[in-house]
Write a protein that holds these residues in place. Structure first.
Motif, PDB file in Angstrom:
ATOM      1  N   ALA A   1       0.835  -1.206   0.000  1.00 14.13           N
ATOM      2  CA  ALA A   1       0.000   0.000   0.000  1.00 14.13           C
ATOM      3  C   ALA A   1       0.868   1.253   0.000  1.00 14.13           C
ATOM      4  N   MET A   2       1.971   1.238   0.737  1.00 15.64           N
ATOM      5  CA  MET A   2       2.855   2.396   0.804  1.00 15.64           C
ATOM      6  C   MET A   2       3.498   2.672  -0.555  1.00 15.64           C
ATOM      7  N   THR A   3       3.916   1.615  -1.234  1.00 15.18           N
ATOM      8  CA  THR A   3       4.540   1.783  -2.544  1.00 15.18           C
ATOM      9  C   THR A   3       3.569   2.411  -3.540  1.00 15.18           C
ATOM     10  N   LYS A   4       2.302   1.966  -3.510  1.00 21.30           N
ATOM     11  CA  LYS A   4       1.291   2.538  -4.408  1.00 21.30           C
ATOM     12  C   LYS A   4       1.019   3.999  -4.071  1.00 21.30           C
ATOM     13  N   ALA A   5       0.917   4.288  -2.772  1.00 25.40           N
ATOM     14  CA  ALA A   5       0.640   5.664  -2.361  1.00 25.40           C
ATOM     15  C   ALA A   5       1.792   6.580  -2.748  1.00 25.40           C
ATOM     16  N   GLU A   6       3.001   6.090  -2.590  1.00 26.00           N
ATOM     17  CA  GLU A   6       4.172   6.885  -2.931  1.00 26.00           C
ATOM     18  C   GLU A   6       4.253   7.130  -4.438  1.00 26.00           C
ATOM     19  N   ALA A   7       3.879   6.110  -5.224  1.00 24.48           N
ATOM     20  CA  ALA A   7       3.872   6.283  -6.674  1.00 24.48           C
ATOM     21  C   ALA A   7       2.901   7.381  -7.090  1.00 24.48           C
ATOM     22  N   ALA A   8       1.747   7.411  -6.431  1.00 26.65           N
ATOM     23  CA  ALA A   8       0.757   8.453  -6.727  1.00 26.65           C
ATOM     24  C   ALA A   8       1.302   9.829  -6.356  1.00 26.65           C
ATOM     25  N   GLN A   9       2.027   9.902  -5.238  1.00 27.79           N
ATOM     26  CA  GLN A   9       2.630  11.172  -4.827  1.00 27.79           C
ATOM     27  C   GLN A   9       3.662  11.638  -5.854  1.00 27.79           C
TER      28      GLN A   9
END
Length: 382
Positions: A280-288
């Motif tokens: 989940a963190m990797t996906k959120a960071e990609a969006a950022q």
């Protein structure tokens, strides 16, 4: 007076002096004398046996070697641990001392998980250097709190997994595999609910048919980076499953105290939630990053801290669905037993404040990742 052997001279030169020159001197002595190899290996198994007497277990030693040294040292220590295990409990030996008692199921599982492949072949000097570096580390391992007395099947025979734990594993595997965060969190909540039901069933069984089972303990690795947030996550998982966790930051693990069924639940759920949180963190960071923001350490630290905080609340709520008024005395007595074992193992503990949690976007994303799936209060399982 006996003449010092090549190994004695190499150890005198290299083990108690941390300089590179001393290491080269010791390695040169060993490299020039192939006849010393057998004694060198035997001394290594003695270092391993000494680590066991100081409270270490196979997984702990492998973890610290991997943390402090390189892959070649991990393979070397795995070979030493296997060699020492063959001489661990010779027939006819008394089991009066803790180090001579049957090791048990959890210990044997750690042996089975040791790296299986042999270390890469190198020249004699490089090999001797790696061995001495490893022995330096083994020599300075501090004493740990003893896990002796943990409820672990001392026969060492593999224990048949209950049908409930099989269902829990399957749910967590699905949670890790799905690409949908909402589904992952719902599956994890359901797994926690089943764990709570399983724990309650075990507590009731123990109350109706008294057994010698007492709270045990195990160590779970808390690896960098962002180990503070991971330790908070493990603490939340432990608390939701009637366990207590104490983090050893310098050595990279937490000791979890609880009854065996609950310890198994904590190991399963923490590992799974860590996988899910990282995804989940990797996906959120990609969006950022897609929005123009560069990757930052504070975003990840804040994300994991928020995830741990929020998931702890949700796990506790899921566990509470299984607790009825008549169960409170049973669970309270087990909690007293767990707290007593914890206090005996760790008479002095301190609290630690999370550092680096100052990224608002990371906190918000982490909280949302843990909170997307609302955990309804379901009726107790039958």
């Amino acid at each position: 007076m006996s003449t010092p052997t090549t190994v004695d001279r190499a150890f005198e030169a290299a083990l108690y002096d941390t300089s590179e020159t001393a290491l080269d001197t010791g390695a040169s002595l060993l490299a020039s004398d192939p006849a010393a190899d057998a004694e060198l290996a035997r001394r290594g198994t003695e270092f391993v046996a000494a680590a066991w007497r100081r409270g270490w277990q196979p997984a702990d030693v492998v973890r610290i070697v991997r943390r402090e040294l390189d892959d070649v040292h991990v393979h070397l220590v795995a070979e030493l641990i296997r060699a020492q295990a063959r001489h661990d409990r010779p027939q006819g030996r008394s089991h009066d001392r803790p180090q001579d008692r049957p090791r048990g199921r959890r210990w044997n599982a750690q042996l089975a998980e040791l790296p299986a492949d042999a270390p890469p072949r190198t020249d004699r000097f490089s090999h001797a250097t790696a061995v001495l570096e490893l022995y330096r580390l083994l020599l300075r391992l501090p004493a740990l709190e003893s896990l002796d007395g943990s409820h672990d099947d001392s026969s060492g025979e593999p224990r048949t997994e209950s049908r409930m734990l099989g269902r829990i594993r399957a749910l967590l595997a699905k949670a890790e595999a799905t690409g949908f965060p909402e589904e992952a969190e719902a599956l994890s909540a359901k797994a926690q609910e089943l764990m709570a039901r399983h724990s309650v069933d075990e507590a009731l069984l123990a109350a109706r048919s008294p057994s010698p089972e007492t709270p045990g303990a195990c160590r779970i690795g808390v690896e960098p980076p962002y180990e503070q947030a991971k330790a908070v996550l493990l603490d939340a998982v432990a608390a939701a499953n009637h366990c207590r966790a104490v983090w050893n930051e310098p050595l990279g693990f937490s000791t979890v105290v609880g009854f065996e069924t609950d310890l198994e639940a904590v190991e399963l759920l923490y590992t799974s939630l860590l996988v899910q949180a990282t995804t989940a963190m990797t996906k959120a960071e990609a969006a950022q990053r897609a929005g123009g923001r560069k990757r930052t350490k504070t975003f990840r630290q804040s994300f994991l801290a928020a995830y741990a905080h929020r998931i702890g609340t949700r796990l506790a709520a899921a566990a509470e669905t299984q607790v009825t008024q008549d169960l409170l005395p049973v669970l309270a007595s087990r909690d007293v037993a767990v707290t007593g074992r914890l206090d005996r193992m760790f008479p002095e503990t301190t609290t630690t404040r999370l550092r680096g949690v100052r990224d608002a976007a990371g906190w918000a994303e982490g909280a949302q990742a843990a909170d997307r799936a609302q955990v309804d209060h379901r009726p107790p399982l039958r």
